[in-house]
Design an enzyme around this catalytic site. Structure first.
Site, PDB file in Angstrom:
ATOM      1  N   CYS A  42      -5.979  -2.200   7.584  1.00  0.00           N
ATOM      2  CA  CYS A  42      -7.211  -1.405   7.609  1.00  0.00           C
ATOM      3  C   CYS A  42      -8.442  -2.182   7.162  1.00  0.00           C
ATOM      4  CB  CYS A  42      -7.037  -0.146   6.761  1.00  0.00           C
ATOM      5  SG  CYS A  42      -6.692  -0.457   5.016  1.00  0.00           S
ATOM      6  N   CYS A  93       0.831  -1.210   0.000  1.00  0.00           N
ATOM      7  CA  CYS A  93       0.000   0.000   0.000  1.00  0.00           C
ATOM      8  C   CYS A  93       0.864   1.259   0.000  1.00  0.00           C
ATOM      9  CB  CYS A  93      -0.925  -0.012   1.214  1.00  0.00           C
ATOM     10  SG  CYS A  93      -2.101   1.357   1.241  1.00  0.00           S
TER      11      CYS A  93
END
Length: 338
Positions: free
Chosen positions: A186, A92
């Site tokens: 997340c 990410c």
């Protein structure tokens, strides 16, 4: 200076934006939609809007869900499917936060991109944070070297507790100082297996073997296990703890053994990401986020693979995880354990 600030609605990115605004910079905020959780996004966007209004800055909402799915989410699924342990935050940071978001910053004419990461940039290299307990240099070590000159980490010289204290002194930001911190991954609300369950049947029982190949028990399905795990499987007649040594996804089998069998003295890397020009490194390595640094020697090949010789053994090396190489507090390189 015109700076784009990644804003999540959390205390770190909020204090980052505040400090840069107070320093006299032209600040633009940006909230990234990375996955499909409508309530999650709605709540966070309200927080970002509150801060933006308080600071008197514009903010954008950048929908990167498709990029996130292709570059982070599906590789996460497929890595577990292959019997390896993924590192989604490293992907990410490279492709989304310090990739697509940086592209967006440049498209707005911004000179820099600021995030709330706990790390530092010095002479074009990533350094560990002042707050060792919150240091995120490990997760940033997969970043494209070319991106580093555009990055600012204002919290790199601060302790997390001081960031919270700072926010608590400003009336509008007090609530940010006490809110719950986000989870490490997340998009994982409870366990990673629940994420995998959306794509495949993870509950297919299989055979447990010892390191000699002998069948010693049963397990719940290979995707429930990672290297070094010591629970959730059967080992008949065992009088001491056994750990997962290896995962065979094709056969749906796990190989287990005693802790001593987890010991590793050398390993191979792929996709090495160098921040300095070198064919060999004499440095220290971290094989996972919270592991201690281990002295090592690294021989780098032209095809971006490498051999790592450890000067002290480590336990529980997991394929798919990232190894990060340091010279004291400087990040020299990273690569994925093969």
């Amino acid at each position: 200076m015109k700076i784009l600030v990644a804003m999540s609605g959390g205390v770190d990115s909020t204090v980052t934006a505040y400090k840069l605004k107070q320093a006299g910079h032209e600040i633009i905020g940006c909230y990234m939609k990375l996955h499909g959780k409508p309530n999650y996004h709605e709540e966070n966007i309200q927080k970002v809007e509150k801060v933006a209004n308080f600071l008197g800055i514009k903010y954008h909402i950048l929908d990167l869900q498709e990029d996130f799915k292709n570059q982070v989410y599906m590789p996460f699924i497929n890595t577990y499917k292959d019997g390896k342990t993924p590192n989604p935050c490293a992907l990410c940071n490279r492709f989304i936060k310090l990739g697509k978001l940086l592209e967006f910053a440049k498209s707005l004419g911004c000179e820099k991109l600021a995030t709330g990461h706990y790390a530092r940039i010095e002479n074009g290299l990533i350094k560990t944070a002042f707050d060792d307990s919150k240091d995120q240099s490990y997760f940033l070590a997969n970043a494209d070297k070319e991106a580093l000159e555009y990055l600012i980490f204002p919290l790199g010289e601060m302790k997390k507790e001081d960031v919270k204290k700072f926010a608590s002194t400003i009336e509008v930001l007090k609530s940010f100082a006490t809110q719950k911190e986000s989870s490490e991954i997340c998009f994982v609300e409870d366990t990673y297996v629940q994420v995998l369950d959306q794509f495949m049947d993870t509950k297919i029982p299989g055979i447990v073997r010892d390191s000699s190949g002998k069948e010693v028990g049963k397990h719940e399905g290979y995707m429930h296990y990672t290297i070094g795990k010591r629970r959730g499987f059967e080992v008949r007649g065992a009088h001491e703890p056994h750990f997962v040594l290896k995962i065979d996804p094709k056969k749906n089998e796990i190989i287990v053994g005693k802790k001593e069998e987890l010991k590793i003295n050398e390993f191979d890397l792929e996709k090495i990401n160098l921040f300095i020009d070198a064919k060999e490194l004499d440095c220290e390595v971290k094989i996972r986020y919270r592991s201690r640094s281990t002295p090592c020697k690294v021989m780098i090949n032209d095809d971006k693979s490498a051999k790592v010789i450890l000067k002290e053994p480590v336990y529980g090396l997991a394929s798919g995880q990232m190894a990060v190489f340091y010279d004291k507090d400087l990040v020299l390189a990273s690569g994925f354990i093969n």
